[in-house]
Design an enzyme around this catalytic site. Structure first.
Site, PDB file in Angstrom:
ATOM      1  N   ASP A  79       0.821  -1.213   0.000  1.00  0.00           N
ATOM      2  CA  ASP A  79       0.000   0.000   0.000  1.00  0.00           C
ATOM      3  C   ASP A  79       0.852   1.260   0.000  1.00  0.00           C
ATOM      4  O   ASP A  79       1.857   1.357   0.704  1.00  0.00           O
ATOM      5  CB  ASP A  79      -0.904  -0.010   1.243  1.00  0.00           C
ATOM      6  CG  ASP A  79      -1.951   1.085   1.210  1.00  0.00           C
ATOM      7  OD1 ASP A  79      -2.483   1.358   0.111  1.00  0.00           O
ATOM      8  OD2 ASP A  79      -2.249   1.643   2.277  1.00  0.00           O
ATOM      9  N   GLU A 131      -3.353   6.103  -7.823  1.00  0.00           N
ATOM     10  CA  GLU A 131      -4.302   7.081  -7.286  1.00  0.00           C
ATOM     11  C   GLU A 131      -4.286   8.332  -8.142  1.00  0.00           C
ATOM     12  O   GLU A 131      -3.222   8.828  -8.509  1.00  0.00           O
ATOM     13  CB  GLU A 131      -3.946   7.431  -5.839  1.00  0.00           C
ATOM     14  CG  GLU A 131      -4.911   8.401  -5.170  1.00  0.00           C
ATOM     15  CD  GLU A 131      -4.592   8.624  -3.688  1.00  0.00           C
ATOM     16  OE1 GLU A 131      -4.725   9.771  -3.225  1.00  0.00           O
ATOM     17  OE2 GLU A 131      -4.215   7.651  -3.007  1.00  0.00           O
ATOM     18  N   HIS A 206      -9.899   4.948  -0.397  1.00  0.00           N
ATOM     19  CA  HIS A 206      -8.969   5.021   0.730  1.00  0.00           C
ATOM     20  C   HIS A 206      -9.641   5.791   1.872  1.00  0.00           C
ATOM     21  O   HIS A 206     -10.499   6.635   1.643  1.00  0.00           O
ATOM     22  CB  HIS A 206      -7.682   5.733   0.316  1.00  0.00           C
ATOM     23  CG  HIS A 206      -6.770   4.883  -0.498  1.00  0.00           C
ATOM     24  ND1 HIS A 206      -5.444   4.699  -0.182  1.00  0.00           N
ATOM     25  CD2 HIS A 206      -6.990   4.144  -1.606  1.00  0.00           C
ATOM     26  CE1 HIS A 206      -4.883   3.894  -1.060  1.00  0.00           C
ATOM     27  NE2 HIS A 206      -5.810   3.549  -1.950  1.00  0.00           N
TER      28      HIS A 206
END
Length: 300
Positions: A79, A131, A206
């Site tokens: 992550d 992202e 998230h």
């Protein structure tokens, strides 16, 4: 069963649900998360942020063995990877997925760095999350919330230019614990538009902690397919310890108490996200999944 995150999220997107991604700091967290998934017959994604002091090679090999022995699909995901070297180290250690987080960079630079690691990861069957927009920190939510929400058309372009397998979007959540009494407000219209223009591409949220069951259940039906959760799981474990009788020999129950607190919350999110009884067997891995169309009636 160790699988890539792509395999888990392609199914979740096609069938319109989300998968819990609990933060695992240790082997113990990982064991509990997998045990919960097995009890609920659910796929699960072990979330491994390298902010903790890991021996990545040792931990990765251990997680791989745990996942391979599980009776449900398990992905092991690095992550918020911030550099090329750590991503490659996680791939070599046996992680089945990585997140390439360059969300604070300008679009072109973000896409270029993500694209470079997509080539490396895909060459060895590892999936990639990135992202676009930027999910900030809950402590400064009032300032950060609207600073970098994901633009739908840019999301489409980013996916096409990078070749990623899932995209983390900024729609109003934040990382960590919100200030007391604060509840995030999500841009559902933005989410619906992103899902539409990206042709039902797998999306990630998230900052699931503190968002609330109603909101998480709703986004899971609107196109979010993975929800990252950390803070609430650890808070639940701490509350379980505070409420337990640990006097004298009761201290020997320390691990079981943590398991109950952390695990009960993992199971809670599996239910909220509608991934209970969504696991599949190895013989079903090549089967074609029926696509669920998202309509106005689906999301209201």
């Amino acid at each position: 069963m160790l699988v890539s995150m792509k395999e888990i999220l392609d199914r979740a997107s096609a069938e319109n649900y989300a998968v819990a991604a609990p933060v695992c700091q240790t082997e113990f967290n990982a064991r509990v998360a997998i045990k919960c998934a097995e009890e609920m017959n659910a796929p699960i994604i072990l979330l491994i942020p390298l902010i903790f002091d890991y021996d990545v090679d040792l931990f990765g090999r251990y997680l791989k063995e745990l996942a391979e022995a599980a009776s449900v699909p398990v992905a092991v995901n690095h992550d918020h990877g911030s550099d090329f070297e750590s991503a490659v180290a996680c791939i070599r250690a046996g992680f089945s997925s990585i997140m390439v987080d360059r969300s604070e960079l300008p679009f072109e630079e973000n896409a270029a760095q993500v694209r470079e690691l997509v080539k490396v990861a895909h060459a060895v069957g590892v999936s990639v999350e990135a992202e676009l927009g930027h999910v900030g920190n809950a402590g400064s939510y009032d300032v950060d919330r609207d600073a970098a929400l994901t633009e739908p058309e840019l999301a489409k372009r980013f996916i096409e230019e990078t070749g990623i397998d899932c995209l983390a979007v900024a729609i109003g959540t934040a990382h960590g614990a919100y200030n007391k009494g604060q509840v995030p407000y999500l841009d559902y219209e933005r989410l619906a538009e992103i899902k539409k223009v990206t042709n039902n591409f797998p999306l990630v949220l998230h900052g699931g902690s503190g968002t609330g069951d109603e909101a998480l259940g709703k986004v899971a039906k609107m196109g979010i397919n993975k929800v990252n959760i950390g803070c609430e799981l650890f808070q639940s474990a701490i509350e379980a310890i505070k409420g337990a009788d640990t006097e004298g020999s009761g201290a020997y129950g320390f691990a079981n108490i943590i398991e109950e607190g952390y695990g009960s919350r993992v199971k809670h999110f599996i239910r909220v996200l509608d991934s209970q009884d969504r696991a599949w067997k190895p013989e079903d891995r090549s089967g074609k999944r029926e696509k669920v169309e998202i309509t106005k009636d689906t999301i209201l």
